[in-house]
Design an enzyme around this catalytic site. Structure first.
Site, PDB file in Angstrom:
ATOM      1  N   ARG A  33      11.912  -5.688   4.922  1.00  0.00           N
ATOM      2  CA  ARG A  33      11.794  -4.241   4.676  1.00  0.00           C
ATOM      3  C   ARG A  33      12.817  -3.450   5.499  1.00  0.00           C
ATOM      4  O   ARG A  33      13.035  -3.703   6.661  1.00  0.00           O
ATOM      5  CB  ARG A  33      10.395  -3.763   5.050  1.00  0.00           C
ATOM      6  CG  ARG A  33      10.299  -2.237   5.058  1.00  0.00           C
ATOM      7  CD  ARG A  33       8.923  -1.715   5.196  1.00  0.00           C
ATOM      8  NE  ARG A  33       8.134  -2.399   6.181  1.00  0.00           N
ATOM      9  CZ  ARG A  33       6.800  -2.376   6.212  1.00  0.00           C
ATOM     10  NH1 ARG A  33       6.150  -1.705   5.303  1.00  0.00           N
ATOM     11  NH2 ARG A  33       6.148  -3.004   7.156  1.00  0.00           N
TER      12      ARG A  33
ATOM     13  N   ARG B  96      11.799  -1.362  10.927  1.00  0.00           N
ATOM     14  CA  ARG B  96      10.703  -0.867  11.764  1.00  0.00           C
ATOM     15  C   ARG B  96      10.533  -1.753  12.984  1.00  0.00           C
ATOM     16  O   ARG B  96      10.651  -2.972  12.872  1.00  0.00           O
ATOM     17  CB  ARG B  96       9.402  -0.858  10.946  1.00  0.00           C
ATOM     18  CG  ARG B  96       9.021   0.497  10.425  1.00  0.00           C
ATOM     19  CD  ARG B  96       7.903   0.470   9.431  1.00  0.00           C
ATOM     20  NE  ARG B  96       6.665  -0.163   9.890  1.00  0.00           N
ATOM     21  CZ  ARG B  96       5.531  -0.191   9.196  1.00  0.00           C
ATOM     22  NH1 ARG B  96       5.485   0.405   8.013  1.00  0.00           N
ATOM     23  NH2 ARG B  96       4.456  -0.786   9.655  1.00  0.00           N
TER      24      ARG B  96
ATOM     25  N   LYS C 211       0.834  -1.212   0.000  1.00  0.00           N
ATOM     26  CA  LYS C 211       0.000   0.000   0.000  1.00  0.00           C
ATOM     27  C   LYS C 211       0.864   1.256   0.000  1.00  0.00           C
ATOM     28  O   LYS C 211       0.651   2.166  -0.795  1.00  0.00           O
ATOM     29  CB  LYS C 211      -0.908   0.047   1.255  1.00  0.00           C
ATOM     30  CG  LYS C 211      -1.789  -1.152   1.448  1.00  0.00           C
ATOM     31  CD  LYS C 211      -2.668  -1.012   2.675  1.00  0.00           C
ATOM     32  CE  LYS C 211      -1.936  -0.937   4.002  1.00  0.00           C
ATOM     33  NZ  LYS C 211      -1.203  -2.162   4.379  1.00  0.00           N
TER      34      LYS C 211
ATOM     35  N   ARG D 175      -9.479   1.180   8.720  1.00  0.00           N
ATOM     36  CA  ARG D 175      -9.098  -0.205   9.039  1.00  0.00           C
ATOM     37  C   ARG D 175     -10.149  -0.933   9.845  1.00  0.00           C
ATOM     38  O   ARG D 175      -9.940  -2.099  10.185  1.00  0.00           O
ATOM     39  CB  ARG D 175      -7.814  -0.192   9.886  1.00  0.00           C
ATOM     40  CG  ARG D 175      -6.562  -0.033   9.111  1.00  0.00           C
ATOM     41  CD  ARG D 175      -5.469   0.257  10.103  1.00  0.00           C
ATOM     42  NE  ARG D 175      -4.401  -0.669   9.977  1.00  0.00           N
ATOM     43  CZ  ARG D 175      -3.228  -0.361   9.421  1.00  0.00           C
ATOM     44  NH1 ARG D 175      -3.010   0.831   8.950  1.00  0.00           N
ATOM     45  NH2 ARG D 175      -2.297  -1.245   9.357  1.00  0.00           N
TER      46      ARG D 175
ATOM     47  N   ARG E 166      -0.086  -8.515  13.584  1.00  0.00           N
ATOM     48  CA  ARG E 166      -0.734  -7.517  12.713  1.00  0.00           C
ATOM     49  C   ARG E 166      -1.648  -8.213  11.703  1.00  0.00           C
ATOM     50  O   ARG E 166      -2.729  -7.718  11.382  1.00  0.00           O
ATOM     51  CB  ARG E 166       0.336  -6.671  12.007  1.00  0.00           C
ATOM     52  CG  ARG E 166       0.998  -5.672  12.952  1.00  0.00           C
ATOM     53  CD  ARG E 166       2.353  -5.202  12.454  1.00  0.00           C
ATOM     54  NE  ARG E 166       2.339  -4.535  11.181  1.00  0.00           N
ATOM     55  CZ  ARG E 166       3.424  -4.345  10.428  1.00  0.00           C
ATOM     56  NH1 ARG E 166       4.598  -4.761  10.845  1.00  0.00           N
ATOM     57  NH2 ARG E 166       3.320  -3.711   9.284  1.00  0.00           N
TER      58      ARG E 166
HETATM   59  P1  AP5 Z   1       4.889  -1.575   1.800  1.00  0.00           P
HETATM   60  O1  AP5 Z   1       4.597  -0.761   0.584  1.00  0.00           O
HETATM   61  O2  AP5 Z   1       5.579  -0.896   2.929  1.00  0.00           O
HETATM   62  O3  AP5 Z   1       3.566  -2.293   2.323  1.00  0.00           O
HETATM   63  P2  AP5 Z   1       2.372  -1.729   3.187  1.00  0.00           P
HETATM   64  O4  AP5 Z   1       1.139  -2.396   2.693  1.00  0.00           O
HETATM   65  O5  AP5 Z   1       2.377  -0.226   3.214  1.00  0.00           O
HETATM   66  O6  AP5 Z   1       2.789  -2.348   4.588  1.00  0.00           O
HETATM   67  P3  AP5 Z   1       2.803  -1.755   6.063  1.00  0.00           P
HETATM   68  O7  AP5 Z   1       3.501  -2.815   6.856  1.00  0.00           O
HETATM   69  O8  AP5 Z   1       3.351  -0.381   6.127  1.00  0.00           O
HETATM   70  O9  AP5 Z   1       1.284  -1.745   6.355  1.00  0.00           O
HETATM   71  P4  AP5 Z   1       0.575  -1.701   7.715  1.00  0.00           P
HETATM   72  O10 AP5 Z   1      -0.806  -1.480   7.289  1.00  0.00           O
HETATM   73  O11 AP5 Z   1       0.814  -2.889   8.565  1.00  0.00           O
HETATM   74  O12 AP5 Z   1       1.342  -0.536   8.487  1.00  0.00           O
HETATM   75  P5  AP5 Z   1       0.991   0.997   8.739  1.00  0.00           P
HETATM   76  O13 AP5 Z   1       2.241   1.744   8.642  1.00  0.00           O
HETATM   77  O14 AP5 Z   1      -0.177   1.435   7.946  1.00  0.00           O
HETATM   78  O15 AP5 Z   1       5.730  -2.860   1.325  1.00  0.00           O
HETATM   79  C1  AP5 Z   1       6.240  -3.777   2.265  1.00  0.00           C
HETATM   80  C2  AP5 Z   1       7.604  -4.311   1.778  1.00  0.00           C
HETATM   81  O16 AP5 Z   1       7.392  -5.057   0.584  1.00  0.00           O
HETATM   82  C3  AP5 Z   1       8.627  -3.211   1.419  1.00  0.00           C
HETATM   83  O17 AP5 Z   1       9.908  -3.633   1.748  1.00  0.00           O
HETATM   84  C4  AP5 Z   1       8.470  -3.059  -0.105  1.00  0.00           C
HETATM   85  O18 AP5 Z   1       9.670  -2.613  -0.695  1.00  0.00           O
HETATM   86  C5  AP5 Z   1       8.114  -4.473  -0.511  1.00  0.00           C
HETATM   87  N1  AP5 Z   1       7.207  -4.542  -1.659  1.00  0.00           N
HETATM   88  C6  AP5 Z   1       6.195  -3.672  -1.972  1.00  0.00           C
HETATM   89  N2  AP5 Z   1       5.560  -4.065  -3.094  1.00  0.00           N
HETATM   90  C7  AP5 Z   1       6.171  -5.233  -3.473  1.00  0.00           C
HETATM   91  C8  AP5 Z   1       5.948  -6.148  -4.565  1.00  0.00           C
HETATM   92  N3  AP5 Z   1       4.979  -5.938  -5.482  1.00  0.00           N
HETATM   93  N4  AP5 Z   1       6.766  -7.242  -4.645  1.00  0.00           N
HETATM   94  C9  AP5 Z   1       7.748  -7.463  -3.726  1.00  0.00           C
HETATM   95  N5  AP5 Z   1       8.010  -6.637  -2.673  1.00  0.00           N
HETATM   96  C10 AP5 Z   1       7.223  -5.531  -2.555  1.00  0.00           C
HETATM   97  O19 AP5 Z   1       0.494   0.945  10.262  1.00  0.00           O
HETATM   98  C11 AP5 Z   1       1.404   0.655  11.310  1.00  0.00           C
HETATM   99  C12 AP5 Z   1       0.662   0.629  12.642  1.00  0.00           C
HETATM  100  O20 AP5 Z   1       0.060   1.926  12.888  1.00  0.00           O
HETATM  101  C13 AP5 Z   1      -0.526  -0.345  12.727  1.00  0.00           C
HETATM  102  O21 AP5 Z   1      -0.100  -1.652  13.072  1.00  0.00           O
HETATM  103  C14 AP5 Z   1      -1.365   0.307  13.833  1.00  0.00           C
HETATM  104  O22 AP5 Z   1      -0.824   0.066  15.107  1.00  0.00           O
HETATM  105  C15 AP5 Z   1      -1.208   1.795  13.526  1.00  0.00           C
HETATM  106  N6  AP5 Z   1      -2.256   2.300  12.594  1.00  0.00           N
HETATM  107  C16 AP5 Z   1      -2.054   2.815  11.352  1.00  0.00           C
HETATM  108  N7  AP5 Z   1      -3.212   3.169  10.795  1.00  0.00           N
HETATM  109  C17 AP5 Z   1      -4.178   2.858  11.682  1.00  0.00           C
HETATM  110  C18 AP5 Z   1      -5.602   2.949  11.670  1.00  0.00           C
HETATM  111  N8  AP5 Z   1      -6.256   3.430  10.592  1.00  0.00           N
HETATM  112  N9  AP5 Z   1      -6.276   2.530  12.757  1.00  0.00           N
HETATM  113  C19 AP5 Z   1      -5.636   2.044  13.846  1.00  0.00           C
HETATM  114  N10 AP5 Z   1      -4.287   1.916  13.918  1.00  0.00           N
HETATM  115  C20 AP5 Z   1      -3.568   2.319  12.841  1.00  0.00           C
END
Ligand code: AP5
Length: 223
Positions: free
Chosen positions: A121, A154, A9, A84, A165
């Site tokens: 990552r 991270r 994402k 979410r 997660r």
């Molecule tokens: P990446 O693009 O970083 O994936 P992502 O889907 O953004 O993954 P995240 O781990 O950031 O998502 P998340 O939803 O768990 O975390 P968030 O920061 O939102 O890609 C991942 C890896 O794969 C990278 O190394 C990339 O290079 C690689 N990659 C990408 N595309 C690829 C492909 N096609 N092929 C191969 N490799 C690829 O949230 C973190 C925390 O914040 C949550 O756990 C929660 O505690 C809190 N939080 C955030 N938003 C909320 C909310 N709305 N409500 C409540 N808590 C929240």
């Protein structure tokens, strides 16, 4: 932009936003910046994030409501990581009421691929760029290609926290996707392809929805 942890994402939202001149709003990035700054908000959310749980709907919805009230989102925006839960999705509908409809994209990737990606990552401490450490010589992933900053892991990217997660995703977020799945502006894309193929699928999905709904993209895109 919806999908489990590691679905890509952030990677795709960042690129789509840059290429279409739209602001990217990532709730994960906003929370991580708060943790790094040591603010009151950061102190509240740090432990929750490190356990792989979700911060409260009320808190995160307040942050998004404030962010979507700023003038730079008038021409559209890309939302990454929000909503979410069903209450967050309901709140978002209220926040954007009267604007163009939301375009909702779900990225699907098998769980074991997600665990593999997240563990590989690295993130630039200076500019936040995501890097995959897989298949690379460690010396080439020591520094960010974009700004030369230090690359770090991270704190919520350990295998145990990633699995938590994912558990939270299937419990709280997957039911929310049902909330959107019958809308004409909802699309599913295969996120388990090469990044460039995912990018093309994303653009095709957004443009397809926009055309069908009579929206102009860009400007006015909300993904
Ligand atoms: P990446 O693009 O970083 O994936 P992502 O889907 O953004 O993954 P995240 O781990 O950031 O998502 P998340 O939803 O768990 O975390 P968030 O920061 O939102 O890609 C991942 C890896 O794969 C990278 O190394 C990339 O290079 C690689 N990659 C990408 N595309 C690829 C492909 N096609 N092929 C191969 N490799 C690829 O949230 C973190 C925390 O914040 C949550 O756990 C929660 O505690 C809190 N939080 C955030 N938003 C909320 C909310 N709305 N409500 C409540 N808590 C929240």
């Amino acid at each position: 932009m919806l999908g489990p942890p590691g679905a890509g994402k952030g990677t795709q939202a960042e690129r789509f936003a840059r290429e279409h001149g739209l602001p990217k709003i990532s709730t994960g990035d906003i929370l991580r910046e708060a943790v790094q700054s040591g603010s009151d908000l950061g102190r509240v959310v740090k432990a929750v994030m490190e356990r792989g749980e979700l911060v409260s709907d009320e808190l995160i919805t307040g942050i998004v409501r404030e962010r979507l009230g700023r003038p730079d989102v008038v021409g559209g925006f890309v939302l990454d990581g929000f909503p979410r839960t069903v209450p967050q999705a309901e709140a978002l509908d209220g926040i954007v009421a009267g604007r163009d409809p939301l375009i909702v994209i779900e990225m699907q990737v098998p769980d074991e691929e997600l665990v593999r990606r997240v563990q590989g990552r690295r993130v630039c401490k200076a500019c936040g760029t995501n890097v995959s450490a897989f298949g690379a010589n460690p010396s080439t992933v020591a520094r960010c290609e974009r700004c030369g900053g230090e690359l770090v892991t991270r704190s919520d990217d350990t295998e145990a926290v990633v699995r938590e997660r994912l558990r939270v995703y299937w419990r709280d977020t997957r039911p929310m996707i049902e909330y959107y799945s019958h809308r004409p502006t909802f699309r599913v894309i295969d996120g388990a392809q090469e990044p460039e193929q995912v990018r093309q699928a994303l653009v095709a999905a957004v443009m397809g929805v926009a055309k069908a709904a009579g929206l102009s993209v860009p400007p006015g895109a909300r993904v």
